[in-house]
Design an enzyme around this catalytic site. Sequence first.
Site, PDB file in Angstrom:
ATOM      1  N   GLU A 105     -11.426   9.520  -2.673  1.00 55.09           N
ATOM      2  CA  GLU A 105     -12.227   9.988  -1.577  1.00 55.09           C
ATOM      3  C   GLU A 105     -13.095  10.903  -1.998  1.00 55.09           C
ATOM      4  OE1 GLU A 105      -9.072  12.547   0.998  1.00 55.09           O
ATOM      5  OE2 GLU A 105      -8.402  10.431   0.335  1.00 55.09           O
ATOM      6  N   HIS A 120      -7.343   4.399  -4.621  1.00 55.31           N
ATOM      7  CA  HIS A 120      -8.765   4.462  -4.098  1.00 55.31           C
ATOM      8  C   HIS A 120      -8.865   6.198  -3.972  1.00 55.31           C
ATOM      9  CE1 HIS A 120      -6.879   6.066  -0.005  1.00 55.31           C
ATOM     10  NE2 HIS A 120      -6.255   4.820  -0.033  1.00 55.31           N
ATOM     11  N   GLU A 133     -13.480   4.903   5.841  1.00 57.90           N
ATOM     12  CA  GLU A 133     -12.610   5.447   6.615  1.00 57.90           C
ATOM     13  C   GLU A 133     -13.247   5.804   8.206  1.00 57.90           C
ATOM     14  OE1 GLU A 133      -9.765   5.689   7.741  1.00 57.90           O
ATOM     15  OE2 GLU A 133      -8.641   7.161   6.773  1.00 57.90           O
ATOM     16  N   TYR A 136       0.752  -1.006   0.054  1.00 54.53           N
ATOM     17  CA  TYR A 136      -0.211  -0.087   0.001  1.00 54.53           C
ATOM     18  C   TYR A 136       0.952   1.267  -0.034  1.00 54.53           C
ATOM     19  CZ  TYR A 136      -3.459   3.592   1.435  1.00 54.53           C
ATOM     20  OH  TYR A 136      -4.238   4.502   1.410  1.00 54.53           O
ATOM     21  N   ASP A 173      -2.709   5.636  -2.667  1.00 49.22           N
ATOM     22  CA  ASP A 173      -3.891   6.567  -2.361  1.00 49.22           C
ATOM     23  C   ASP A 173      -3.780   7.739  -3.407  1.00 49.22           C
ATOM     24  OD1 ASP A 173      -5.311   8.609  -0.812  1.00 49.22           O
ATOM     25  OD2 ASP A 173      -3.983   8.493   0.917  1.00 49.22           O
ATOM     26  N   ASP A 206      -0.673  16.366   5.505  1.00 45.78           N
ATOM     27  CA  ASP A 206      -1.433  15.560   4.722  1.00 45.78           C
ATOM     28  C   ASP A 206      -2.523  16.555   4.555  1.00 45.78           C
ATOM     29  OD1 ASP A 206      -2.573  13.629   3.003  1.00 45.78           O
ATOM     30  OD2 ASP A 206      -3.599  12.616   4.629  1.00 45.78           O
ATOM     31  N   ASN A 233      -8.476   0.276   7.573  1.00 41.98           N
ATOM     32  CA  ASN A 233      -7.272   1.036   7.709  1.00 41.98           C
ATOM     33  C   ASN A 233      -6.882   0.813   9.135  1.00 41.98           C
ATOM     34  OD1 ASN A 233      -5.401   2.944   7.720  1.00 41.98           O
ATOM     35  ND2 ASN A 233      -6.624   4.618   7.339  1.00 41.98           N
ATOM     36  N   ASP A 249      -5.924  10.319  -3.302  1.00 39.12           N
ATOM     37  CA  ASP A 249      -6.421  11.426  -2.469  1.00 39.12           C
ATOM     38  C   ASP A 249      -8.066  11.736  -3.227  1.00 39.12           C
ATOM     39  OD1 ASP A 249      -4.614  11.740  -0.804  1.00 39.12           O
ATOM     40  OD2 ASP A 249      -3.663  13.524  -1.939  1.00 39.12           O
ATOM     41  N   ARG A 303     -13.184   5.394  -1.320  1.00 42.30           N
ATOM     42  CA  ARG A 303     -13.060   5.800  -0.006  1.00 42.30           C
ATOM     43  C   ARG A 303     -14.137   6.923   0.472  1.00 42.30           C
ATOM     44  NH1 ARG A 303      -7.766   8.378   3.335  1.00 42.30           N
ATOM     45  NH2 ARG A 303      -9.157   9.961   4.343  1.00 42.30           N
ATOM     46  N   CYS A 358      -6.171  14.432   6.481  1.00 42.78           N
ATOM     47  CA  CYS A 358      -6.024  13.056   6.852  1.00 42.78           C
ATOM     48  C   CYS A 358      -7.345  12.611   7.532  1.00 42.78           C
ATOM     49  CB  CYS A 358      -4.905  13.144   8.004  1.00 42.78           C
ATOM     50  SG  CYS A 358      -4.622  11.577   8.816  1.00 42.78           S
TER      51      CYS A 358
END
Length: 302
Positions: free
Chosen positions: A118, A116, A191, A48, A89, A62, A213, A91, A161, A126
């Site tokens: 989101e 992924h 999440e 990952y 990721d 982040d 996660n 974002d 996500r 984050c």
Amino acid sequence: MLFSTTTPEAKRVALRQMLTVPRIARFPGAYTPLSTKLIAEQGFDGVYISGAVLANELGFPDIGLTALPEVAARAGQIARLTDLPAIVDADTGFGEPMNVARTVQELENAGLAGCHIEDQFNPKRCGHLDGKSVVDLATATKRIRAATEARRDPNFLVMARTDIRGVEDLAAATDRAKALVDAGADAIFPEAMADLSEFAAMRAAVDVPILANMTEFGKSQLFTAAQLEEVGVNMVIYPVTLMRSALGAMERVLATIAAHGTQQAAVPEMLTRARLYELVDYNGYNQFDAGVFDFEVPGLHH
């Protein structure tokens, strides 16, 4: 040597296959290419690549400061070295739906097995911080549709996500997950679930693989892989674990040097030279070099 021994296409097929079996797939987070060797040696299923970790490694928080070229380049360097499938990721997809489409194609080109995307506002923050805000359902589903329509390889995994649990209740999160699946998401990353019962509720709500996660110091307890598997979770990530461990070790050895004027006391905890050479396959490169150059060139001495 040099690169993985299998193609990105084969890694995507392997990822799809591992998500069809009842056994949970474990994906530790890698932020360096070489650390993928350690992950593979311990029998993990995949790698990952955390957006938070890539940002932190550059010295940024982040909060959406990294750009697509940076993420695609670093993720590609990591993915190229391992035979395991790598998921990154992405974002919010780095912009509007057309940007999301480009993101997916860049990540395909970089050799990733999936990503992924989101449903936070851009710029994001984050997932385990408070004060998040999520986009409306139409915006979230447009991102997923853009991603699935843009990919050239149908096996490239587009995971959605949702961060809505950090803003609203569990019912809102399961409703959002269902809508994201209807929009074409191959898997769901819910999440900041509060406990195992919430993962179980998410499992019951959708018929695609779901991800847990397990990040340290976050909203969720650090459940074991067996506990997560029991409630139907298909994949678990440990996104920041290796970076936190590495930085902790760096901090301790620097303190040792500062205090004692030498690193001698910390040497027993270090990776040995021999072990490092084994990881980077010095021997394989040496044999290859000898096989290529161990002959006489005609006419060289005349």
